[in-house]
Design a protein around this motif. Structure first.
Motif, short mmCIF file in Angstrom:
data_model
loop_
_atom_site.label_atom_id
_atom_site.label_comp_id
_atom_site.label_asym_id
_atom_site.label_seq_id
_atom_site.Cartn_x
_atom_site.Cartn_y
_atom_site.Cartn_z
N VAL A 265 0.76 -1.16 0.18
CA VAL A 265 0.09 -0.11 -0.19
C VAL A 265 0.77 1.35 -0.14
O VAL A 265 0.73 2.06 -0.80
CB VAL A 265 -0.94 0.13 1.41
CG1 VAL A 265 -1.70 1.27 1.16
CG2 VAL A 265 -1.83 -1.22 1.20
N GLU A 266 1.94 1.13 0.84
CA GLU A 266 2.71 2.51 0.76
C GLU A 266 3.58 2.79 -0.56
O GLU A 266 3.48 3.76 -0.90
CB GLU A 266 3.91 2.20 1.91
CG GLU A 266 3.13 2.39 3.14
CD GLU A 266 2.37 3.70 3.65
OE1 GLU A 266 2.82 4.76 3.20
OE2 GLU A 266 1.71 3.55 4.64
N LYS A 267 3.94 1.60 -1.21
CA LYS A 267 4.68 1.83 -2.43
C LYS A 267 3.62 2.36 -3.49
O LYS A 267 3.92 3.20 -4.20
CB LYS A 267 5.30 0.61 -2.81
CG LYS A 267 6.44 0.08 -2.06
CD LYS A 267 6.97 -1.24 -2.46
CE LYS A 267 8.23 -1.67 -1.62
NZ LYS A 267 8.75 -2.90 -2.16
N ILE A 301 -7.50 5.75 7.84
CA ILE A 301 -8.97 5.39 8.59
C ILE A 301 -8.73 3.94 8.97
O ILE A 301 -9.15 3.22 9.96
CB ILE A 301 -10.16 5.36 7.59
CG1 ILE A 301 -10.51 6.96 7.25
CG2 ILE A 301 -11.23 4.42 7.99
CD1 ILE A 301 -11.31 6.95 6.30
N GLU A 302 -7.88 3.13 8.17
CA GLU A 302 -7.77 1.58 8.33
C GLU A 302 -6.81 1.39 9.64
O GLU A 302 -6.96 0.50 10.50
CB GLU A 302 -6.82 1.10 7.15
CG GLU A 302 -6.62 -0.56 7.35
CD GLU A 302 -7.43 -1.64 7.42
OE1 GLU A 302 -7.41 -2.54 8.14
OE2 GLU A 302 -8.59 -0.88 7.16
N LYS A 323 -15.55 -7.22 8.24
CA LYS A 323 -15.20 -8.44 7.54
C LYS A 323 -14.04 -8.24 6.46
O LYS A 323 -13.62 -9.36 5.85
CB LYS A 323 -16.58 -8.65 6.53
CG LYS A 323 -17.88 -9.19 7.51
CD LYS A 323 -18.97 -9.56 6.61
CE LYS A 323 -20.28 -9.61 7.37
NZ LYS A 323 -21.23 -10.31 6.72
N ALA A 324 -13.68 -7.05 6.05
CA ALA A 324 -12.43 -6.91 5.29
C ALA A 324 -12.05 -5.47 5.46
O ALA A 324 -12.54 -4.63 5.86
CB ALA A 324 -13.06 -6.76 3.68
N SER A 325 -10.86 -5.21 4.99
CA SER A 325 -9.96 -3.83 4.88
C SER A 325 -10.51 -2.93 3.91
O SER A 325 -11.25 -3.45 2.92
CB SER A 325 -8.51 -4.30 4.67
OG SER A 325 -7.93 -2.96 4.83
N LEU A 331 -14.47 4.44 -4.02
CA LEU A 331 -15.16 5.41 -3.25
C LEU A 331 -16.28 5.31 -2.74
O LEU A 331 -16.81 5.54 -1.41
CB LEU A 331 -15.11 6.76 -4.04
CG LEU A 331 -15.74 8.11 -3.50
CD1 LEU A 331 -14.89 8.40 -2.35
CD2 LEU A 331 -15.61 9.29 -4.72
N VAL A 332 -17.54 4.62 -3.36
CA VAL A 332 -18.62 4.42 -2.92
C VAL A 332 -18.52 3.39 -1.79
O VAL A 332 -19.28 3.44 -0.85
CB VAL A 332 -19.48 4.00 -4.04
CG1 VAL A 332 -20.78 3.60 -3.65
CG2 VAL A 332 -19.55 4.81 -5.15
N THR A 333 -17.82 2.35 -1.94
CA THR A 333 -17.49 1.45 -0.65
C THR A 333 -16.83 1.99 0.53
O THR A 333 -17.47 1.77 1.53
CB THR A 333 -16.62 0.31 -1.30
OG1 THR A 333 -17.12 -0.35 -2.65
CG2 THR A 333 -16.30 -0.75 -0.11
N THR A 334 -15.98 2.94 0.15
CA THR A 334 -15.42 3.69 1.29
C THR A 334 -16.48 4.56 2.14
O THR A 334 -16.69 5.00 3.40
CB THR A 334 -14.37 4.67 1.00
OG1 THR A 334 -13.38 3.68 0.22
CG2 THR A 334 -13.90 5.33 2.03
#
Length: 491
Positions: A265-267, A301-302, A323-325, A331-334
């Protein structure tokens, strides 16, 4: 005396080893000849003891008779149309038609190809009558099949053969002119598979500068190569080709597409940050910026939510475990995640739904639809009510839904909302027919009764009375309305 001499000659000439011949040792025809000799030698032994016996075929006719010979001749001629194994079997069975005097041949006469008696056939003649020649051509591959590998085909013929699925070697096209003619013929054939095969050959045998220069004036072949490089993932060659063609936006998009292959994720965040400066169009640049900002928010947020869930400090995480990260989600899921776990947070926090709406300019319809689904799933009916309640400048409250109240009712019913909640929003549906259909479908009896009362439709109200339970409050309400003398019914 002659019999003893023949036996002696046969003894000295018989051996498990064969004399040298120019025939192929592995040829099945040679093996067939050897088997015939063994059968003939066995027949001589059997015939010496059974000279007095009359041989009869399966049909009951004496072997050697005229009718038997005609049938055997017909059967041997039809056996050539059957398979290889059946031909061998019928060929061996037809040897019984040879006359008994064949045993008088000597081994030396067979090798020399002449008979002891002029009235007898030679071995080659006898074999030619038995149908052996019918399957002999199958023992070797026809020479015509080897033309695909050795013939000097022209570019046009090569393309045609490739279209028919023939194996054609392209290595013989050595000069640049021949290769370009081959490519032009492939393009003229309008066969994508052939064009791709020729392009792979040119990519392997030409320098990049020459290949790019020639493809620049051949747009069909160029499009095929670009698509092929995208499918195979040859990113470096694709970028070099796009830079040569001066397609800066496509170069930028191809580089941006590489983020899909970055798992860390950072990369990925650092890679997206570097993509912001690429020569995108104005619209694409804003999308890249939003993508980078969203991923940066998701990381924050995570990390925070994982800490709260592990420590058990938040009631909602204990009641509804994640249930998941949230990382790398759309964007809609976030937004749904934020409305589910952080709905009441202030706008100043990164995880606030209103902050996400303002930062990414989410339309009202999309925000209301997502927030309604999240709060209805939690059965937070007060939040649902507040979502549609607005105030005017005089301070009066009014319910308003940018998505339409008929969709609100459907979402609430999908999340098992109670009838009282459903009835409240069914009443707000403006279209009368839609309101009646929804109320009837979801058994909102009060709404149906009130609508028929407003329509002053006595017949429909009387008919609906049969659909409610007897002695229920709905039935009493219908009776009260029907007995009201002040209502002027239309029917």
């Amino acid at each position: 005396m002659s019999r003893a001499r023949a036996d002696e000659e046969e003894y000295w000439h018989s051996s498990k080893f064969r004399a040298f011949t120019f025939d192929d040792e592995d040829d099945e025809l040679s093996q067939l000849k050897e088997s015939k000799r063994a059968v003939n030698s066995l027949r001589d032994i059997v015939d010496d003891d059974d000279d007095d016996l009359e041989r009869v075929s399966w049909s009951g006719e004496p072997v050697g008779s005229i009718s038997w010979s005609i049938k055997e001749t017909a059967s041997s001629s039809t056996s050539s149309l059957e398979g290889r194994d059946s031909s061998l079997q019928k060929g061996s069975s037809s040897y019984a038609a040879f006359p008994k005097q064949v045993s008088s041949y000597s081994l030396s006469s067979l090798f020399k190809g002449r008979n002891k008696l002029p009235s007898f056939q030679s071995l080659s003649d006898a074999l030619s009558d038995t149908g052996v020649k019918n399957y002999a051509p199958e023992l070797r591959r026809p020479k015509a099949e080897y033309k695909d590998y050795s013939s000097d085909w022209s570019p046009k013929d090569t393309v045609r053969r490739m279209q028919r699925g023939k194996i054609c070697s392209l290595e013989r096209f050595r000069s640049l002119q021949d290769k370009l003619v081959l490519l032009d013929e492939a393009v003229a054939g309008h066969d994508g598979n052939v064009i791709t095969a020729v392009l792979i050959f040119l990519k392997r045998t030409l320098r990049r500068e020459i290949l790019f220069r020639e493809l620049e004036v051949r747009q069909v072949a160029l499009c095929h190569l670009i698509h092929f490089l995208k499918e195979t993932g040859e990113q470096k060659l694709l970028l070099d080709l796009l830079r040569f063609l001066d397609r800066t936006e496509e170069v930028a998009l191809s580089q941006y597409r590489e983020h899909l292959n970055i798992q860390d994720v950072e990369k990925r965040r650092e890679f997206l940050k570097g993509c912001i400066g690429l020569p995108f169009s104005a619209e694409d640049t804003s999308h890249i910026q939003d993508h980078y900002t969203l991923l940066e928010r998701q990381i924050i947020i995570e990390a925070n939510d994982r800490h709260l869930e592990t420590a058990g400090q938040s009631e909602i995480f204990r009641k509804y475990p994640r249930k998941a990260s949230i990382l790398n989600m759309p964007l809609v899921t976030t937004l749904f995640y934020s409305c589910f776990y952080h709905y009441t947070e202030a706008e100043g926090t990164f995880s606030s739904p209103t902050n996400l709406k303002k930062t990414f300019k989410i339309p009202d319809k999309q925000y209301v639809l997502t927030a309604l689904a999240a709060r209805a799933k939690l059965r937070a009916w007060d939040d649902v009510d507040a979502l549609f309640t607005t105030k005017n400048w005089l301070g009066y409250t009014k319910k308003k839904a940018p998505i339409g109240f008929h969709r609100v009712v459907e979402i609430l019913q999908r999340n098992n909302a109670p009838v009282q909640v459903l009835q409240e929003y069914v009443r707000l549906v403006e279209d009368v027919e839609t309101r009646l259909n929804l109320a009837t479908k979801y058994k909102c009896h009060d709404v149906v009764i009130e609508t028929y009362k407003d329509l002053k439709d006595r017949i429909q109200l009387t008919a609906y009375k049969c659909k409610v339970e007897r002695g229920s409050a709905e039935e009493e309400k219908i009776n009260s309305i029907l007995n009201n003398m002040q209502i002027r019914w239309k029917n």
